[in-house]
Scaffold this motif. Structure first.
Motif, mmCIF file in Angstrom:
data_model
loop_
_atom_site.group_PDB
_atom_site.id
_atom_site.type_symbol
_atom_site.label_atom_id
_atom_site.label_comp_id
_atom_site.label_asym_id
_atom_site.label_seq_id
_atom_site.Cartn_x
_atom_site.Cartn_y
_atom_site.Cartn_z
ATOM 1 N N ARG A 132 0.981 -1.063 -0.028
ATOM 2 C CA ARG A 132 -0.135 0.054 0.136
ATOM 3 C C ARG A 132 0.737 1.410 -0.148
ATOM 4 O O ARG A 132 0.410 2.400 -0.218
ATOM 5 C CB ARG A 132 -1.033 0.032 1.198
ATOM 6 C CG ARG A 132 -1.990 -1.091 0.926
ATOM 7 C CD ARG A 132 -2.784 -1.166 2.471
ATOM 8 N NE ARG A 132 -3.345 0.031 2.761
ATOM 9 C CZ ARG A 132 -4.193 0.084 3.858
ATOM 10 N NH1 ARG A 132 -4.291 -0.987 4.717
ATOM 11 N NH2 ARG A 132 -4.624 1.240 4.304
ATOM 12 N N TYR A 133 2.159 1.052 0.214
ATOM 13 C CA TYR A 133 3.047 2.357 0.010
ATOM 14 C C TYR A 133 3.789 2.459 -1.159
ATOM 15 O O TYR A 133 4.216 3.377 -1.580
ATOM 16 C CB TYR A 133 4.148 2.133 1.201
ATOM 17 C CG TYR A 133 3.539 2.336 2.656
ATOM 18 C CD1 TYR A 133 3.548 3.796 3.139
ATOM 19 C CD2 TYR A 133 2.976 1.565 3.338
ATOM 20 C CE1 TYR A 133 2.878 4.012 4.335
ATOM 21 C CE2 TYR A 133 2.471 1.317 4.518
ATOM 22 C CZ TYR A 133 2.514 2.924 5.060
ATOM 23 O OH TYR A 133 1.916 3.268 6.752
ATOM 24 N N GLU A 138 -0.424 4.168 -5.097
ATOM 25 C CA GLU A 138 -0.982 5.569 -4.966
ATOM 26 C C GLU A 138 -1.621 6.057 -6.290
ATOM 27 O O GLU A 138 -2.460 6.594 -6.325
ATOM 28 C CB GLU A 138 0.163 6.439 -4.429
ATOM 29 C CG GLU A 138 0.597 6.080 -3.042
ATOM 30 C CD GLU A 138 -0.461 6.450 -2.104
ATOM 31 O OE1 GLU A 138 -1.419 7.205 -2.255
ATOM 32 O OE2 GLU A 138 -0.566 5.733 -0.980
ATOM 33 N N GLU A 353 7.735 2.470 2.439
ATOM 34 C CA GLU A 353 7.242 2.327 3.678
ATOM 35 C C GLU A 353 7.979 2.959 4.779
ATOM 36 O O GLU A 353 7.507 3.680 5.724
ATOM 37 C CB GLU A 353 6.898 0.824 3.903
ATOM 38 C CG GLU A 353 6.181 0.630 5.060
ATOM 39 C CD GLU A 353 6.138 -1.305 5.349
ATOM 40 O OE1 GLU A 353 5.080 -1.552 5.388
ATOM 41 O OE2 GLU A 353 7.092 -1.783 5.117
ATOM 42 N N SER A 356 8.171 6.520 4.908
ATOM 43 C CA SER A 356 6.827 7.246 5.344
ATOM 44 C C SER A 356 6.905 7.153 6.889
ATOM 45 O O SER A 356 6.567 8.193 7.721
ATOM 46 C CB SER A 356 5.735 6.468 4.817
ATOM 47 O OG SER A 356 4.495 6.871 5.638
ATOM 48 N N LYS A 368 -0.652 5.810 7.901
ATOM 49 C CA LYS A 368 -1.765 5.333 7.045
ATOM 50 C C LYS A 368 -2.051 3.918 7.569
ATOM 51 O O LYS A 368 -3.435 3.887 7.739
ATOM 52 C CB LYS A 368 -1.251 5.512 5.500
ATOM 53 C CG LYS A 368 -2.408 4.680 4.713
ATOM 54 C CD LYS A 368 -2.049 4.768 3.075
ATOM 55 C CE LYS A 368 -1.107 3.962 2.710
ATOM 56 N NZ LYS A 368 -0.971 3.824 1.199
#
Length: 390
Positions: A132-133, A138, A353, A356, A368
């Protein structure tokens, strides 16, 4: 020192395959942001190997000792699922930030314990859904948002080859810690250039403790009949391991489904395969996952609607730098068929990831993949287990 150059001191609990092939190498390459100061593992072999290979001085066989280490700011939990909650809670209570490899938890009780520890300590806790990173993910979200009327979606994750000692084995039957040494990713790991090592020198007490915890998880998460079924426990573990990547990504793209219409599994004693059909109101989403004997990593999410098809495809994360791509198929303003391939970045998802996470720790960037977000996976697991037809 600016927030961007603040070096976060990391203590890692669990020195197995994922630590050796992804996290320790990635942290070493991000030395301007992170420095590993301590390791913990119940296996003396794993601990000695990783300490020597990555030049880490402080080593522990007890995670409680690592959590108390004043030279640790961030505790990374890379060990067996059964221990995620107890380590996370103790680390948060000790004032540490926490990274938890997925799945965060396999029971509602454990998920709630982590969420409560996060809140009472105002702790930063990130759950490691690295897919998801990815930059492509995105961009996929933007492409999906442009589809006004979704008609159908599919989520697929079929990888191989299955190993003799799959980590999907029922944790309450004929399993010990060594059953997780050789994973379904063994072919990719062997060709990754990370030269990981495996050991089986786990203390008997550690093996028995994990088995006891595994039985307790099954009894809390499943119905009494399913908790007594090795096949059902194995299915639940499949959802919690390989499945959590896909179902988590599905949630962020499409939301939580209304229900699981039906779910089924392959028959026999071979490698697991599962298919589920989710109801999203205006459309359905098919989920399929399994492990076969073909050395291919087939993981993608495709969304179809409004004369547009958008598909994100993942390759194995164990070989650094393989691109994650998006394929868009649509008609242009003239009615002509157009096909585009989008590759936003070669930067791997693990790196993004961790970058972030560093921004969350040093600049207050919102996390997130929070514990509350991860808890939603348990709702989907329950939907699937409740809809199984064989």
């Amino acid at each position: 020192m600016s927030a961007e150059t603040t070096v976060i001191r990391v203590g890692i609990v669990g020195c197995g395959e994922v630590a050796q092939t992804t996290h320790l190498p990635t942290l070493a390459l991000l030395s301007h942001l992170f420095r590993v100061t301590a390791l913990c593992d119940v296996s003396p072999g794993f601990l000695k190997h990783c300490a020597k290979k990555f030049g880490i001085r402080n080593t522990y066989s007890d995670y409680s000792a690592l959590v108390k280490d004043p030279e640790v700011d961030l505790v990374m939990i890379l060990t067996a699922d059964e221990y995620h909650a107890c380590i996370a809670v103790e680390a948060a209570d000790a004032g540490k930030a926490v990274f938890i490899e997925k799945p965060m938890a396999l029971t509602v009780e454990d998920a709630d314990a982590i969420i409560e520890a996060e809140k009472r300590n105002n702790a930063t806790i990130l759950v490691g859904y690295m897919r998801r990173y990815a930059a492509a993910y995105e961009r996929m979200k933007e492409e999906v948002a442009s589809i006004k009327d979704i008609r159908y979606a599919t989520v697929r994750d079929i990888i191989g080859p299955a190993s003799q000692h799959s980590p999907l084995s029922d944790a309450t039957h004929k399993a010990d810690l060594s059953s997780r040494l050789t994973s379904q990713n063994s072919v990719f790991v062997a060709q990754s250039g990370t030269f990981s090592a495996a050991f089986s020198d786990f203390p008997d007490a550690a093996n028995e403790d994990r088995l006891t915890r595994g039985r307790a998880i099954a009894q809390k998460a499943l119905s009494p009949e399913q908790a007594d079924s090795p096949r059902d426990v194995s299915t639940y573990r499949l959802l919690g391991s390989l499945g959590s990547h896909d179902l988590s990504a599905m949630r962020e793209l499409l939301g939580v489904p209304r229900r699981c219409i039906a779910a089924t599994r392959a028959q026999g004693d071979g490698a697991p395969f599962m298919t589920a059909l989710f109801d999203y109101g205006g459309f359905t989403c098919t989920y399929e996952t399994g492990i076969d004997e073909v050395a291919d990593f087939d993981a993608h999410i495709e969304v179809i609607g409004d004369g547009k098809r958008v598909k994100i495809s993942y390759d194995t994360p164990y070989v650094k730098g393989l691109p994650i791509t998006i394929q868009v198929k649509e008609r242009d303003s003239t009615g002509a068929y157009v096909e585009r391939t989008i590759r936003p970045s070669y930067t791997d998802a693990y790196t993004l990831e961790l970058e972030s996470l560093h921004a969350s720790l040093t600049r207050g960037k919102p996390v997130k993949t929070t514990p509350s977000d991860a808890k939603e996976d348990l709702d989907i697991f329950a939907m699937v287990m409740g809809a199984l037809v064989n």
